[in-house]
Design a protein around this motif. Sequence first.
Motif, short mmCIF file in Angstrom:
data_model
loop_
_atom_site.label_atom_id
_atom_site.label_comp_id
_atom_site.label_asym_id
_atom_site.label_seq_id
_atom_site.Cartn_x
_atom_site.Cartn_y
_atom_site.Cartn_z
N TYR A 433 0.80 -1.23 0.00
CA TYR A 433 0.00 0.00 0.00
C TYR A 433 0.83 1.28 0.00
O TYR A 433 0.28 2.36 0.09
N GLY A 434 2.14 1.17 -0.02
CA GLY A 434 2.98 2.35 -0.17
C GLY A 434 3.24 3.12 1.10
O GLY A 434 3.78 4.22 1.04
N TYR A 435 2.91 2.60 2.29
CA TYR A 435 3.15 3.35 3.52
C TYR A 435 3.83 2.46 4.56
O TYR A 435 3.81 1.23 4.46
N ARG A 436 4.41 3.11 5.55
CA ARG A 436 4.87 2.40 6.74
C ARG A 436 4.63 3.27 7.96
O ARG A 436 4.73 4.50 7.89
N SER A 437 4.33 2.59 9.08
CA SER A 437 3.82 3.27 10.27
C SER A 437 4.62 2.83 11.50
O SER A 437 5.04 1.68 11.60
N ILE A 438 4.81 3.77 12.42
CA ILE A 438 5.48 3.48 13.68
C ILE A 438 4.72 4.16 14.81
O ILE A 438 4.35 5.33 14.70
N CYS A 439 4.46 3.40 15.89
CA CYS A 439 3.80 3.92 17.10
C CYS A 439 4.70 3.67 18.30
O CYS A 439 5.46 2.70 18.33
N GLU A 440 4.56 4.54 19.30
CA GLU A 440 5.29 4.35 20.56
C GLU A 440 4.44 4.86 21.71
O GLU A 440 3.81 5.92 21.60
N GLN A 441 4.42 4.08 22.80
CA GLN A 441 3.74 4.53 24.02
C GLN A 441 4.68 5.49 24.75
O GLN A 441 5.71 5.08 25.30
N VAL A 442 4.33 6.78 24.75
CA VAL A 442 5.23 7.80 25.26
C VAL A 442 4.94 8.17 26.71
O VAL A 442 5.72 8.86 27.35
N SER A 443 3.79 7.73 27.23
CA SER A 443 3.44 8.02 28.63
C SER A 443 2.52 6.92 29.12
O SER A 443 1.73 6.35 28.35
N HIS A 444 2.63 6.62 30.41
CA HIS A 444 1.77 5.57 30.97
C HIS A 444 0.64 6.15 31.81
O HIS A 444 -0.47 5.63 31.81
N GLY A 701 9.93 10.43 34.48
CA GLY A 701 11.35 10.39 34.14
C GLY A 701 11.67 9.59 32.91
O GLY A 701 12.83 9.24 32.69
N TYR A 702 10.67 9.28 32.10
CA TYR A 702 10.90 8.49 30.90
C TYR A 702 10.96 9.40 29.68
O TYR A 702 10.17 10.33 29.55
N GLN A 703 11.91 9.13 28.80
CA GLN A 703 12.04 9.88 27.56
C GLN A 703 11.90 8.91 26.39
O GLN A 703 12.64 7.94 26.28
N PRO A 704 10.93 9.14 25.48
CA PRO A 704 10.72 8.21 24.37
C PRO A 704 11.95 8.11 23.48
O PRO A 704 12.77 9.02 23.39
N LEU A 705 12.04 6.98 22.79
CA LEU A 705 13.19 6.74 21.91
C LEU A 705 13.02 7.37 20.54
O LEU A 705 13.95 7.95 19.99
N TRP A 706 11.82 7.25 19.98
CA TRP A 706 11.63 7.60 18.58
C TRP A 706 10.82 8.87 18.37
O TRP A 706 10.67 9.32 17.24
N PHE A 707 10.27 9.43 19.43
CA PHE A 707 9.46 10.65 19.34
C PHE A 707 9.98 11.68 20.33
O PHE A 707 10.55 11.34 21.37
N GLU A 708 9.77 12.94 20.01
CA GLU A 708 10.14 14.02 20.90
C GLU A 708 9.04 15.08 20.91
O GLU A 708 8.34 15.26 19.91
N LYS A 709 8.93 15.77 22.04
CA LYS A 709 7.86 16.75 22.18
C LYS A 709 8.27 18.06 21.51
O LYS A 709 9.33 18.61 21.76
N ASP A 733 20.12 -2.65 14.83
CA ASP A 733 20.79 -2.13 16.02
C ASP A 733 19.71 -1.66 16.99
O ASP A 733 19.19 -0.54 16.89
N TRP A 734 19.37 -2.52 17.95
CA TRP A 734 18.34 -2.19 18.95
C TRP A 734 18.97 -2.05 20.34
O TRP A 734 18.30 -2.28 21.35
N SER A 735 20.22 -1.66 20.40
CA SER A 735 20.92 -1.61 21.69
C SER A 735 20.32 -0.59 22.65
O SER A 735 20.43 -0.74 23.87
N GLN A 736 19.68 0.46 22.11
CA GLN A 736 19.12 1.49 22.99
C GLN A 736 17.70 1.17 23.46
O GLN A 736 17.14 1.91 24.26
N CYS A 737 17.11 0.07 22.98
CA CYS A 737 15.73 -0.28 23.37
C CYS A 737 15.71 -0.91 24.76
O CYS A 737 16.54 -1.78 25.07
N PRO A 738 14.78 -0.51 25.61
CA PRO A 738 14.68 -1.11 26.94
C PRO A 738 14.08 -2.52 26.86
O PRO A 738 13.39 -2.86 25.91
#
Length: 741
Positions: A433-444, A701-709, A733-738
Motif C-alpha cells: 500500500y505504499g506506507y509504513r507506520s510506527i507507534c510508541e507509548q510515550v506516557s503511561h 522520568g521516561y524519555q521516548p526513543l523515537w518521538f520528541e515533544k 541495532d536495537w541496543s538502545q531499546c529497553p
Amino acid sequence: MNELVKSLPSPTLPGLHLPSVDTHKGWLFKWTNYLKGYQRRWFVLSNGLLSYYRTQAEMAHTCRGTIPLATAHIEVGDTCHLVLTSGGRSYHLKATSEGECQKWVSALQQAKANATLLMHHSDDSGDEVPVPQEDRTLTQGVLKTLASKLDDLSTCNELIGKHGAALQRSLSELEDLRGSTDSTDKVKAVNERATLFRITSNAMINACRDFVDVAESHSRRWQKALQHEREQRHHLEETIEQLAKQHNSLERAWRENPTSYTGVERSQEGDASDENDEAEFFDAMEDSPAFITVTATGNIDSPIHLSLSFSLQDTSGANHMQLRRTRRSRIPDKPNYSLNLWSIMKNCIGKDLSKIPMPVNFNEPLSMLQRLTEDLEYSELLDRAARCDSSLEQMCLVAAFSVSSYSTTVHRTAKPFNPLLGETYELDRLDEYGYRSICEQVSHHPPAAAHHVTSQRGWTLWQHITIDSKFRGKYISVVPLGNIHLQFHSSGNHYVWSKVTSTVHNIIVGKLWIDQSGDIDIVNTTTKDTCRLKFSPYSYFSREVPRKVTGVVEDREGTAHYILSGTWDDKIESAKIVDSSQGCGGSEGKQKTVYQTLPPKLLWKKYPLPENAENMHFFSSLALTLNEPEEGVAPTDSRLRPDQRLMEAGLWDEANSQKQRLEERQRLERKRRAQLIAITDFSLFRNKDTYVLSLGQDIEGYQPLWFEKRTDETGDNIFIYKGGYWEAKERQDWSQCPQIF
C-alpha cells in the motif's frame, strides 16, 4: 398531417423479447426482537435481492437490510409464516393472509431460481465458456432493435429539420405581412406548421426514450463484459511484454557467459522443494526488473502460506530464489470462558480504566498501538485524496477517511491491551500500500501514544492521542484527547481533526454494544476549508438511521459546497450542492438551510468481514495480520508481548499470569525512576539550583526513543517522530531499546 403521422416511428419495440424481471413489492411483518415483536416493513423483491424498508418513502434513501436469494433457504411455516435463512442469519416474516403469503413464496422461489441461474452464468465467474445460443440470439435482437431505433431517430431528425425550416419561413412571411389583410391565413398556416413541429418533436423525444431504455437495460452487462475483456487483454499484453524482456535478457546473458548462469541458490526461508534439482535458472540483466510470481494458497488451516517469487533481476551477481510469506487470514478461535463480571467491575465505578488491573477476558489480542494503526485500513482514500486538484473534493475524502476508522468497532466491544511504557509497534506496507507506520507509548499515566505514518503515495499522517476512559456503572466511555494531523506532499494542504467519544453499553446486564457520538471538526489549515461531521448518538425512540453521520463541507467564506451522509459502520456518500434556501422548522425559532444537490456519489464503503469473523474477535482482514509475527522488529514491538501472544493462542490462564508479571515489573520500574528523580531533585536543591525535566521527558522520568515533544505549526504541544527507527531496523541495532517484556 396524416402523411406525417404515418412516417413517425412506432412506439413499440419489434423483435425484442426481454426476460421478465422478478419484481414484487408489498407489506410484510418482520420479527425484530422480544420487546417489539413483529414490525410492519415494506419489502421489495428485485434482481434476486429482497430489500426491506420502514416505509415506502425510505426507498429513496435508506435500506434497512438486503437478503441475497441466490444463497438463501426459503422455508414455509404455519399461519402465513415464512423463514428466510441467509449467511447464518434467519429472517422470520409474516403475511397478512394465506393468499398473500403464497404470492410471496412463489415470487421468492422464482427469484431464487433466476438468481441461481445468473450466478452460474455470471460474467464475473471468469470461466471461459462459449456464449449460449439464447444469449447470442438475444444480443442480436437487441442490436437490431437499437439499429431500428437509430433509423427512427434519423427519420425524426429529418422531419424536425424540414418542418422547422417551414415554420421559420412562415414566421418570416408573417412578419412581412403585419397589418395586411392576408395575415389571418398566414397565422393559420403558422399554427399548422407549429403543430406539425410539436408532433415531430414529441415523436423524437419518444424515440430517444425508447432507445435509451433499450440501451440502459443491457449496458450494464455489456460494460462488465467489455471491462473483463479489457483487463484480460491488458494482462495478456503485460505477460507477453515480460516474457519478451526475459527472453532477450536471458539470451544476451547466456551469450556473454554461458557457463556462469547455471544452477539456483535457494533462500533459507521456508522449506524448498528438491524435486526440480535439474532445472536451470538464469539471472536477467539489470534492465529487466521482471518477476514471475506463483502463489501457493493451500489449506486455510495451514500454519504457513507461501508465495514463490522467481526474481529475474541480477542484483548481487548470484542467482537467488526468494520465498515471501503472504499475510495470514485467520487466527485461533476465541475460547468461551465464563467470568463473574460484576465481582470485578463493582469496585471500578468512576475510576480510570487504565489504572485498574483487568484479566485478559475483557481484552482482545491487540494493543492500543495496533488499534491506532488499524485506522489505516482504508488508506486508499488518502491515496485518492492526494491526487485531487480541488481542496474541497480532497476534504470530502479526508472526512470519509476519518469516519472509516470507526467501521471496525461496531462489533468490537472488547478492550485492547494497555501498552507498556516504551512499547512500540511498526507496520511496514510499502510493497502493498505504499506506507509504513510506527507507534510508541510515550506516557503511561496518563496513557498516551504517538503515531507517525509516511506514504510514498503523497501524504504523511501523525497523531498524539491520550485516552481518558471512565466506568459509569451501566456503560464505559472512552474519550480520545489530541489531534490527528494529515499533510499532502504536492499541495501542502494540512488537515487537523480529533476523534469522537466511544461508549460501550450494557456492561452489567444485556448484550454489549458500542456507539460513537459527538462532532468531528476537520480544518484545512492551509486553505481554511472546514467540515463538521456529526455522529448522532443512538436513541431507542428515534426514527433516524442508527449510527448516522452527516456533514457539510464549507470553504473559507462559509459557503457550503458538499453534503456528506451515511453511517460510520457502512458507507459515506457526498453530494455536490447546487442551490440553497432558508426553510422552516428549525429549533429555537431558527430557520433550517435547505440544500439542493446533485445525486450522491459513494466515497467509502466498508469491506465485508472475513469468514468466521464472529469467532475471531470480529477482526477485519487488516486486524488479523496486525499481530502476525515479523522478523527484524524492535524488541519492544507489541507482537513480542507474551500475554497478548498467549491470549491470541487461546491460553488465557497463562496470559493472565504473564499480564500480572508485566504490570508488576512496570510498577517496579516506575518506582525506580521516581526514586532517581527524587534523589536528583534533592541534590539539586542542596546546590540551590532548579531542576527541570528535559524536553519530552514525562513526570515519571521516561524519555521516548523515537518521538520528541515539539510545538507544531498549529500550536499543539505534541510528540512528533524524530526519525531513526527504520534506519535502526535496517542495521538491526536495537541496543538502545529497553527490555520491557
